[in-house]
Design an enzyme around this catalytic site. Structure first.
Site, PDB file in Angstrom:
ATOM      1  N   CYS A 280      45.752  41.069  30.077  1.00 56.94           N
ATOM      2  CA  CYS A 280      46.220  41.582  28.780  1.00 56.94           C
ATOM      3  C   CYS A 280      46.060  43.085  28.564  1.00 56.94           C
ATOM      4  O   CYS A 280      47.014  43.746  28.169  1.00 56.94           O
ATOM      5  CB  CYS A 280      45.484  40.860  27.650  1.00 56.94           C
ATOM      6  SG  CYS A 280      45.918  39.135  27.571  1.00 56.94           S
TER       7      CYS A 280
HETATM    8  C1  UDX Z   1      41.174  39.955  26.338  1.00 60.28           C
HETATM    9  C2  UDX Z   1      40.795  39.982  24.849  1.00 60.28           C
HETATM   10  O1  UDX Z   1      39.373  39.966  24.730  1.00 60.28           O
HETATM   11  C3  UDX Z   1      41.402  38.792  24.116  1.00 60.28           C
HETATM   12  O2  UDX Z   1      41.111  38.869  22.728  1.00 60.28           O
HETATM   13  C4  UDX Z   1      42.911  38.823  24.324  1.00 60.28           C
HETATM   14  O3  UDX Z   1      43.505  37.696  23.692  1.00 60.28           O
HETATM   15  C5  UDX Z   1      43.245  38.819  25.811  1.00 60.28           C
HETATM   16  O4  UDX Z   1      42.596  39.927  26.462  1.00 60.28           O
HETATM   17  P1  UDX Z   1      40.359  38.618  28.501  1.00 60.28           P
HETATM   18  O5  UDX Z   1      41.350  39.428  29.262  1.00 60.28           O
HETATM   19  O6  UDX Z   1      40.284  37.152  28.753  1.00 60.28           O
HETATM   20  O7  UDX Z   1      40.599  38.788  26.921  1.00 60.28           O
HETATM   21  O8  UDX Z   1      38.908  39.190  28.860  1.00 60.28           O
HETATM   22  P2  UDX Z   1      37.747  40.022  28.143  1.00 60.28           P
HETATM   23  O9  UDX Z   1      36.559  39.162  28.055  1.00 60.28           O
HETATM   24  O10 UDX Z   1      38.192  40.681  26.920  1.00 60.28           O
HETATM   25  O11 UDX Z   1      37.446  41.104  29.277  1.00 60.28           O
HETATM   26  C6  UDX Z   1      38.440  42.032  29.714  1.00 60.28           C
HETATM   27  C7  UDX Z   1      37.869  42.980  30.734  1.00 60.28           C
HETATM   28  O12 UDX Z   1      36.957  43.899  30.135  1.00 60.28           O
HETATM   29  C8  UDX Z   1      37.086  42.307  31.867  1.00 60.28           C
HETATM   30  O13 UDX Z   1      37.409  42.924  33.093  1.00 60.28           O
HETATM   31  C9  UDX Z   1      35.644  42.563  31.503  1.00 60.28           C
HETATM   32  O14 UDX Z   1      34.777  42.570  32.619  1.00 60.28           O
HETATM   33  C10 UDX Z   1      35.737  43.948  30.866  1.00 60.28           C
HETATM   34  N1  UDX Z   1      34.644  44.239  29.934  1.00 60.28           N
HETATM   35  C11 UDX Z   1      34.479  43.497  28.812  1.00 60.28           C
HETATM   36  C12 UDX Z   1      33.785  45.299  30.207  1.00 60.28           C
HETATM   37  O15 UDX Z   1      33.908  45.989  31.230  1.00 60.28           O
HETATM   38  N2  UDX Z   1      32.776  45.575  29.316  1.00 60.28           N
HETATM   39  C13 UDX Z   1      32.585  44.848  28.175  1.00 60.28           C
HETATM   40  O16 UDX Z   1      31.641  45.173  27.424  1.00 60.28           O
HETATM   41  C14 UDX Z   1      33.461  43.775  27.914  1.00 60.28           C
END
Ligand code: UDX
Length: 463
Positions: A280
């Protein structure tokens, strides 16, 4: 043809597009007693779902699918005409990027047109709910136009149309769908919003999560704003991490904890790391930038969010070079490929950017991931080697890079690296280890300004 007999048509929904959002939404609604038909053009996918097996990895999903199918509350079909047996259709088809980053609406157009053809003969009210992530104006523009043309009906009293974005995260999708922090509904008319609220009341009970009712364009923008904010929060903390890493004795974790206590900032989504991945964030920010630029405004902030994210992978490889010198012909173990733990998804994963950079530098990469190797093989084939467990990845390695925070990887001890690696150089891009415990090894972590005990100077100065 009815997929199953419905006692009450009022409580029946169809969901077009059984990807991540569609399938989790279908399984969750069915688990709450709503009769649900999941529709997808991919026959193999539909067959698999009918057997109660999700074509993707998501905790709780298989069990929920099996139960709902057994209870005859969920059916899967590749025939969109079964949508006529329901009174609400959620559109959950994908909205990938085009070459220039702009949104590709071809799946939305096809699904809308097919649905409109089905609704042409249907009597009675039918609500179409756009759950796919679409740029502002899509629902009232493309979707409405295709729907009205193919159904021969006007959106309004007979044909409802609204937007209802989805915010679930992979890995916790079911829990997110069961306990959303909000329900956002964008509609042109009260009837369609009321219809959707009635459906959600059947599911959640009278005490709904906070409901925001607005126009379609605002609801569409809420979803982009949400993802852009979260991604920017990550690029922000990664920027602070890169600054902290230059300062011996400073750990970005402390900074994140302190600033997160300010309720205006909030403590979540402040984990520094190798940059965000997933299906996303990158796609949606690119679509938002492109959309905005076409409207005459260049959103500099979001371009910086993306650029910071891209660069973070180079930082990780740079840290390996700082520890090792040239990476040419070095054996580098990459531990973790998935874009985050508990998923087999590698879409836009930072591991792929890091691996590509490592290959450019001439390194031999051997990768381990508990779930994501099959997906990685499909993409990278034999460009890298694959290990069955962390220890065999580490065997004989000159450097190990931690790319995903899997529990199994986070549990490894300093002695495991010492025992198996040729030289225990470790780049902890997910900050899963205790720098104290690893201080006897050649260890560098994102956002940790270490004094390296071997050489008595910060890692950032090692060469
Ligand atoms: C995201 C949004 O959170 C969600 O609301 C939307 O509907 C779809 O996109 P998702 O892609 O499933 O969800 O994963 P998410 O848990 O948000 O993590 C995205 C990325 O950010 C991952 O690579 C994760 O490792 C990274 N991340 C997340 C960080 O590097 N640091 C953080 O503190 C949080």
């Amino acid at each position: 043809m009815a997929v199953f007999s419905l006692k009450s048509k009022l409580a029946a929904v169809s969901i077009v597009g059984l990807g991540y959002v569609g399938l989790c939404t279908a399984a969750t609604l069915a688990s709450g007693g709503i009769r649900t038909i999941g529709i997808d053009i991919d026959e193999a996918r539909v067959d698999q779902i009918r057997k109660g097996k999700a074509p993707l990895h998501e905790p709780q999903l298989d069990a929920m699918l099996k139960r709902s199918i057994r209870n005859k509350l969920l059916a899967a079909s590749n025939d969109i005409s079964s949508a006529a047996d329901t009174d609400t259709t959620f559109l959950t088809v994908g909205t990938p990027s085009q070459q220039d980053g702009s949104i590709d609406l071809s799946y939305v157009k096809n699904a809308t047109e097919d649905l409109g053809n089905v609704l042409r003969e249907k009597r009675g009210y039918h609500l179409v709910v756009v759950k796919s992530t679409v740029v502002p104006g899509t629902t009232n523009g493309t979707v409405k136009r295709f729907l009205e043309q193919s159904s021969g009906k006007n959106a309004g009293s007979e044909l409802g149309l609204c937007v209802n974005p989805e915010f679930l995260k992979e890995g916790t999708a079911i829990n997110d769908a069961l306990h959303p922090d909000k329900i956002v509904i964008g509609s042109n008319d009260k009837k369609s919003a009321d219809h959707l609220i009635r459906l959600y009341k059947r599911f959640y009970g009278k005490e709904l999560p906070p409901v925001i009712i607005t126009g379609p364009e605002a609801a569409e923008l809420v979803k982009y704003a949400s993802n852009a904010f979260l991604a920017t929060k990550i690029s922000f903390i990664n920027t602070i991490a890169n600054i902290a890493q230059q300062i011996p004795g400073v750990d970005v974790g402390t900074i994140a904890k302190a600033i997160g206590l300010d309720p205006r900032i909030g403590g979540l989504f402040l984990k520094a790391g190798p940059g965000y991945g997933g299906s996303c964030f990158h796609k949606d920010i690119q679509a938002l930038i492109n959309y905005s630029q076409n409207n005459g405004y260049d959103p500099t902030l979001f371009r910086a969010t993306e650029e910071t994210n891209e660069q973070q992978a180079n930082r990780v490889v740079g840290m390996a070079e700082t520890l090792l010198g040239s990476l040419s012909n070095k054996r580098v173990a990459v531990l973790g490929l998935a874009f985050k733990k508990d998923t087999d998804d590698i879409r836009e994963a930072s591991s792929l950017r890091v691996i590509s950079q490592l290959k450019k530098e001439g390194a031999h990469v051997i990768a381990y991931d508990p779930m994501a190797i099959p997906n990685t093989r499909k993409q990278l084939a034999d460009q890298i080697s694959y290990a069955d467990n962390p220890r065999s990845a580490l065997k004989g390695a000159d450097c190990a890079i931690i790319m995903t925070e899997w529990d199994e990887i986070a549990k490894l001890k300093a002695k495991d690296f010492q025992a198996y690696m040729k030289t225990p150089n470790i780049v902890d891009a997910r900050r899963v280890y205790d720098p104290e415990e690893f201080s006897q090894l050649s260890y560098a972590a994102i956002g940790v300004g270490l004094v390296n005990p071997r050489q008595g100077k910060p890692n950032s100065e090692l060469s």
